[in-house]
Enzyme design. Structure first.
Site, PDB file in Angstrom:
ATOM      1  N   TYR A  24       4.058  -3.122   2.439  1.00 48.33           N
ATOM      2  CA  TYR A  24       3.402  -2.387   3.538  1.00 48.33           C
ATOM      3  C   TYR A  24       2.771  -3.368   4.518  1.00 48.33           C
ATOM      4  O   TYR A  24       2.754  -3.120   5.733  1.00 48.33           O
ATOM      5  CB  TYR A  24       2.335  -1.440   2.972  1.00 48.33           C
TER       6      TYR A  24
ATOM      7  N   ASP B  59     -18.452 -11.495 -21.816  1.00 48.20           N
ATOM      8  CA  ASP B  59     -19.078 -11.373 -20.498  1.00 48.20           C
ATOM      9  C   ASP B  59     -20.602 -11.465 -20.576  1.00 48.20           C
ATOM     10  O   ASP B  59     -21.221 -12.251 -19.867  1.00 48.20           O
ATOM     11  CB  ASP B  59     -18.679 -10.050 -19.823  1.00 48.20           C
TER      12      ASP B  59
ATOM     13  N   LYS C 112     -11.343 -12.087 -16.138  1.00 45.59           N
ATOM     14  CA  LYS C 112     -11.705 -12.355 -17.538  1.00 45.59           C
ATOM     15  C   LYS C 112     -11.387 -13.784 -17.986  1.00 45.59           C
ATOM     16  O   LYS C 112     -12.203 -14.438 -18.623  1.00 45.59           O
ATOM     17  CB  LYS C 112     -10.954 -11.357 -18.431  1.00 45.59           C
TER      18      LYS C 112
ATOM     19  N   GLY D 160       0.834  -1.201   0.000  1.00 50.34           N
ATOM     20  CA  GLY D 160       0.000   0.000   0.000  1.00 50.34           C
ATOM     21  C   GLY D 160       0.864   1.244   0.000  1.00 50.34           C
ATOM     22  O   GLY D 160       2.064   1.176   0.291  1.00 50.34           O
TER      23      GLY D 160
END
Ligand code: XMP
Length: 520
Positions: A87, A234, A376, A59
């Site tokens: 992080y 999709d 995907k 992060g």
């Protein structure tokens, strides 16, 4: 709705890293289901999903700043294995009373780690004294370890790059194992998930499909579902899946905005009948779209107009369907993640993407989004499982605004027709030369530039066409496809000879970033 309300084996706790999704990909590639959750209510998520492992992402924040994102300290008291990345490792150290500081020796890109201690996280592939290439991206650094922790690896500047608790299954690594440039990255994640956390890989797309079908059956009962169909992977997968669950209680709406490729509307309608027995409404809205786009040149304006008009047409048609209670959409996991704002992220709007089926709010319909948890390529696997034809499953992505964003400048019927012909030739040749399936996306862009040419004995003054072909994993980044030069010359020859209105062809050789895939 979640895949399984009770148990998600791995939760990836997001602190706003650019690569959080990649962590998820790597875990699912192991056959283990996982989801991303926020750090904010982690105890609640843990109680809800009973995970067997937690991974803290990287992060942009600094762990030593008071206001930086952190988890409830009770998390460390549970006996759930934790892996902190970048992080994620720093916040573990900071919360467990170690110390993190800003350094002068920031590490970005490739680096080498040296293993100091054998550990289950490295397994047999990285032993004491071994060196290995990793990918780093950090400015802060762990300076002092929490009590009971030990150092597992360093980089050359004696920066701490891997640590573990001696008693608990808590690990931290400064580098990013999810990125391919970390050569042993997959092994590290695999060791953590399968060996250290003892999770059995049993995530299969077939189970997912069965679960979704059952869920939708129970949910819909005797009501009606509507679904926007574009013909892309999709929306086709959504239509086939819902059809399997509710049969003819599904009605699809296909809006032809006049910005489709050559014969696309016929293909979509024909294919649809082959893979479903659902009802379909075909709407010819070419005129409405065309008149609203007249004279518009600014890309974002084009996108907004098309998005709005789509919703208007869709709503009008949807209202005609009695008892419609649900709207099915092909929202994918990356869309879900991208729309969640993570504190500390500085992302800016590049383009306002528009998808068929948008979000007609006025309809008051409940959403069904069966692909919400998938990437995907997983949707493609699902399509295969549903026995959709190859030409749909392997189809290149096509943007909702269609050819409008492939005609920079003013759109006209003449330009649309020129572009349709050129694009058809390009794609036809890719298929003939067995290149189509090696490329993630290929298309043509008709530029608002005319140039002088000579054809036969005459002077020509016609448009310029740019050809684009890229490879990518998810459309977030893209590399230009390396065609053989003779193939490009051949394409140029065919297009200039066969398409009246084009006398010059260029090949776009820019990757993403810095360019985007589409021109607008
Ligand atoms: P960019 O141009 O942003 O495109 O690099 C990334 C991928 O997204 C597709 N794209 C869209 N898809 N609606 C869509 O459904 C949109 O408005 C849209 N804009 C871009 C683009 O074709 C590429 O695959």
């Amino acid at each position: 709705m979640k895949n399984n309300e009770k148990n998600i084996p791995v939760l990836v706790v997001d602190f706003g890293s650019q690569t959080t999704q990649l962590i998820l990909r790597r875990i699912r590639e192991l056959g283990v289901y996982c989801e991303i959750v926020s750090y904010k209510n982690l105890m609640f998520e843990v109680k809800k999903y009973s995970p067997k492992a937690l991974i803290f992402s990287g992060g942009p924040s600094s762990a030593f700043v008071n206001s930086s994102p952190k988890v409830s300290e009770d998390i460390y008291k549970l006996n759930i294995p934790i892996l902190g990345i970048c992080y994620g490792m720093q916040i573990i150290c900071q919360q467990l009373k170690g110390k993190v500081k800003e350094t002068n020796t920031r590490e970005f890109g490739k680096a080498n780690i040296k293993i100091l201690k054998n550990s289950a996280i490295f397994g047999s592939s990285l032993k004491i004294g071994n060196k290995s290439q990793v990918w780093m991206s950090h400015g802060d650094q762990v300076e002092k370890l929490p009590k009971g922790f030990e150092i597992l690896a360093y980089t050359k500047d004696n920066n701490i790059s891997a640590i573990s608790s001696k008693e608990k299954k808590i690990f931290g690594i400064q580098f990013h194992p999810e990125v391919i440039h970390t050569l042993k990255g997959r092994t590290i994640i695999k060791n953590f998930v399968l060996k250290i956390s003892k999770i059995k890989p049993n995530w299969k797309i077939k189970n997912y499909l069965d679960e979704k079908i059952n869920q939708i059956k129970k949910q819909v009962k005797n009501d009606e579902v509507i679904c926007g169909l574009s013909g892309g992977v999709d929306s086709s997968v959504v239509a086939a899946l819902i059809n399997k669950a509710v049969g003819r209680k599904l009605t699809c709406i296909f809006v032809n905005h006049g910005l489709l490729r050559k014969d696309e509307e016929k293909e979509v309608m024909n294919d649809f009948k082959k893979y479903t027995n659902a009802k379909i409404i075909y709407v010819n809205a070419k005129k409405e779209f065309f008149s609203r786009l007249k004279g518009i040149t600014e890309p974002e304006k084009k996108r907004k107009i098309i998005g709005k008009e789509f919703i208007r047409v869709f709503e009008k048609e949807a209202k005609k369907i009695k008892n419609a209670k649900y709207l099915a959409q092909g929202t994918l996991y990356p869309d879900v993640i991208e729309s969640k704002h993570i504190e500390g992220s500085k992302s800016k709007l590049i383009k306002s993407h528009h998808n068929v089926g948008g979000l007609p709010k006025k309809l008051n319909l409940k959403l069904i989004e069966p692909l919400r948890e998938l990437f995907k390529d997983e949707v493609r696997q699902l399509g295969k499982e549903l026995r959709l034809p190859d030409n749909i499953v392997r189809r290149h992505p096509f943007p909702g605004p269609g050819l409008a964003i492939r005609i920079p400048g003013v759109i006209s019927n003449k330009k649309i027709n020129i572009l349709k012909k050129a694009d058809f030739i390009f794609i036809e040749e890719l298929k003939k030369h067995n290149l189509y399936n090696k490329i993630w996306q290929a298309f043509c862009v008709l530029l608002p530039v005319k140039s002088v040419g000579v054809m036969g004995d005459s002077r020509s003054y016609e448009f310029t066409l740019s050809v684009r072909a890229i490879t990518s994993k998810d459309g977030m980044t893209a590399e230009v496809y390396n065609f053989n030069h003779n193939f490009l010359k051949y394409i140029s020859g065919r297009i200039v000879n066969e398409v009246k209105g084009i006398n010059r062809v260029l090949y776009d050789i820019t990757s993403k970033p810095p360019a985007t895939i589409e021109w607008e």
